[in-house]
Design an enzyme around this catalytic site. Structure first.
Site, PDB file in Angstrom:
ATOM      1  N   ASP A  15       0.647  -1.138  -0.113  1.00  0.00           N
ATOM      2  CA  ASP A  15      -0.007   0.425  -0.052  1.00  0.00           C
ATOM      3  C   ASP A  15       0.792   1.182   0.284  1.00  0.00           C
ATOM      4  O   ASP A  15       1.925   1.456   1.066  1.00  0.00           O
ATOM      5  CB  ASP A  15      -1.113  -0.130   1.594  1.00  0.00           C
ATOM      6  CG  ASP A  15      -1.787   0.774   1.367  1.00  0.00           C
ATOM      7  OD1 ASP A  15      -2.178   2.098  -0.033  1.00  0.00           O
ATOM      8  OD2 ASP A  15      -2.735   0.740   2.148  1.00  0.00           O
ATOM      9  N   GLU A 112      -2.574   0.244  -4.618  1.00  0.00           N
ATOM     10  CA  GLU A 112      -2.805  -0.904  -3.433  1.00  0.00           C
ATOM     11  C   GLU A 112      -2.165  -1.790  -4.571  1.00  0.00           C
ATOM     12  O   GLU A 112      -2.695  -2.381  -5.887  1.00  0.00           O
ATOM     13  CB  GLU A 112      -3.860  -1.440  -3.430  1.00  0.00           C
ATOM     14  CG  GLU A 112      -3.662  -0.629  -1.704  1.00  0.00           C
ATOM     15  CD  GLU A 112      -4.939  -1.534  -1.122  1.00  0.00           C
ATOM     16  OE1 GLU A 112      -4.739  -1.420   0.400  1.00  0.00           O
ATOM     17  OE2 GLU A 112      -6.033  -1.728  -1.540  1.00  0.00           O
TER      18      GLU A 112
END
Length: 414
Positions: A15, A112
């Protein structure tokens, strides 16, 4: 117990921390250490697209009105409209780095991605922490971005670990320690447990993941179809069981010969939001083409197609369809993708991102193909020949007319 010769699966969830704000700080190092809001100027009528962590300490949140954020922040806070045409390029740069570490990369959003690193860990002494630190350091060095990584034996646990590690962290959940890691965490950290579900869980005394697992175990034999069971209770029980399932160590293992990647996806964030249908469809075809090329390289066919669209409001929607026959040809997959796009996006809708995913993958040798459909075989032969030409002379040496206006990844990185 693992089967002889089997390998414990290892997944990363990567992330990019405060993605838009992080890109702005990479472009303007003088912004680091100061509260920063991307989305507009102090007096603009609009919302905060992304605050950095310094701004979040003052209570600023995504989607908050810019003027409300300005009242919370000190005078040295920075407000910028952002460089949206560059964010997609940064995403592509990060994804390219990830593919240098493992070919099994599934991008799930602009910031992500899941990585199946099972087959690559031996390069790092089978130590996911060493590999994770190497990934983070390279992205920091080459892109100027901080990322958080969660590592575990299943995707759900990896995603939760990344949430625990934010910002700029690396959390590794060792095999067999999943329940120990998850049990003390607040139940709302589990993806899918939101503002509507949380009060229901609290009603049953469920405040931690451990509470949820214990609750699911106590009610494992409950009659879920009984007429006296309320829908609300059923919903809560299903959430609890999902949480419990994600905590079970993934000890089935795989061998080096039977792993097939579960899906292949490609996304594109537009340089500027667009409602141009021709441009959107051309981009969708280009992304489909890239997915199909990967299918053919890996000797796979797909049976399911998913299209994803993100609007100016940052709302993301998706739909999927099953093909009548598994395929790796653009004609089959793009036809399904085009139908899905028509269901998702109305004429005039402004898009930030469009993406396509193929799943239900099978080896060509194991797929049940209709040998009577000679057109599919002819198209397959044509595409393989085009793949070879593009591999030898470059993508732009020969391409379909629909993609002529679409910038390739190589052009974006220049």
């Amino acid at each position: 117990m693992l089967l002889p010769g089997a390998i414990m699966r290892t997944f990363f969830l990567l992330d990019i921390d405060c993605f838009f704000a992080s890109v702005e700080m990479a472009l303007h190092p003088e912004f680091r250490g100061r509260p920063l809001c991307v989305g507009g100027l102090r007096t603009d009528r609009g919302i905060v697209a992304c605050p950095n962590y310094e701004a979040r300490k003052y209570g600023v949140r995504t989607a908050m009105p810019l003027r409300s954020a300005a009242r919370l922040l000190p005078d040295n806070a920075v407000f910028v409209r952002g460089h949206h045409h560059l964010y997609g390029q940064y995403t592509e740069r990060v994804m390219a780095i990830l593919r240098d570490f493992t070919p099994d990369v599934e991008q799930v959003s602009v910031d992500e991605a899941y990585l199946d690193v099972t087959g690559c860990l031996h390069f790092w002494g089978h130590d996911p922490r060493r590999m994770g630190e190497a990934v983070r350091e390279r992205i920091r060095r080459e892109c100027g971005l901080n990322v958080t990584i969660g590592a575990a034996t299943n995707r759900m646990c990896a995603k939760i670990a990344a949430g625990v590690g934010k910002p700029d962290g690396l959390v590794v959940v060792r095999p067999g320690r999943e329940q120990e890691f998850l049990a003390p965490l607040p139940v709302e950290i589990v993806p899918g447990v939101g503002s509507k579900t949380l009060p229901r869980l609290h009603t049953y005394g469920i405040r931690t993941v451990g509470d949820a697992m214990a609750y699911a175990e106590r009610h494992a034999l409950a009659d879920e179809q009984g007429s006296r069971v309320r829908a609300e209770w059923l919903h809560t029980l299903s959430v609890c069981r999902a949480i419990a399932a994600c905590a079970v160590p993934s000890d089935e293992g795989i061998t080096g010969h039977d792993h097939v990647e579960k899906s292949i996806s490609r996304d594109r964030t537009f340089g500027e939001d667009t409602a141009d249908r021709a441009s959107i469809e051309a981009t969708l075809y280009y992304l489909t083409e890239r997915c199909c090329k990967t299918l053919r390289e890996d000797g796979l066919v797909a049976s399911t197609v998913t299209v994803r669209a993100r609007f100016t409001s940052f709302t993301t929607v998706q739909k999927q369809a099953t093909l009548s026959l598994p395929s790796s040809n653009e004609e089959d997959i793009f036809a399904a993708a085009l139908r899905l796009l028509a269901l998702l996006v109305r004429p005039g809708d402004m898009l930030r991102l469009v993406g396509v995913k193929v799943s239900g993958l099978e080896d060509i040798g194991g797929a049940q193909m209709d040998l009577g459909i000679t057109s599919a075989e002819k198209f397959g032969t044509l595409h393989r020949r085009l793949d070879g030409l593009q591999e030898r002379f470059g993508y732009d040496s020969i391409r379909w007319g629909i993609t002529c206006g679409v910038k390739t990844r190589g052009e974006e990185e220049e």
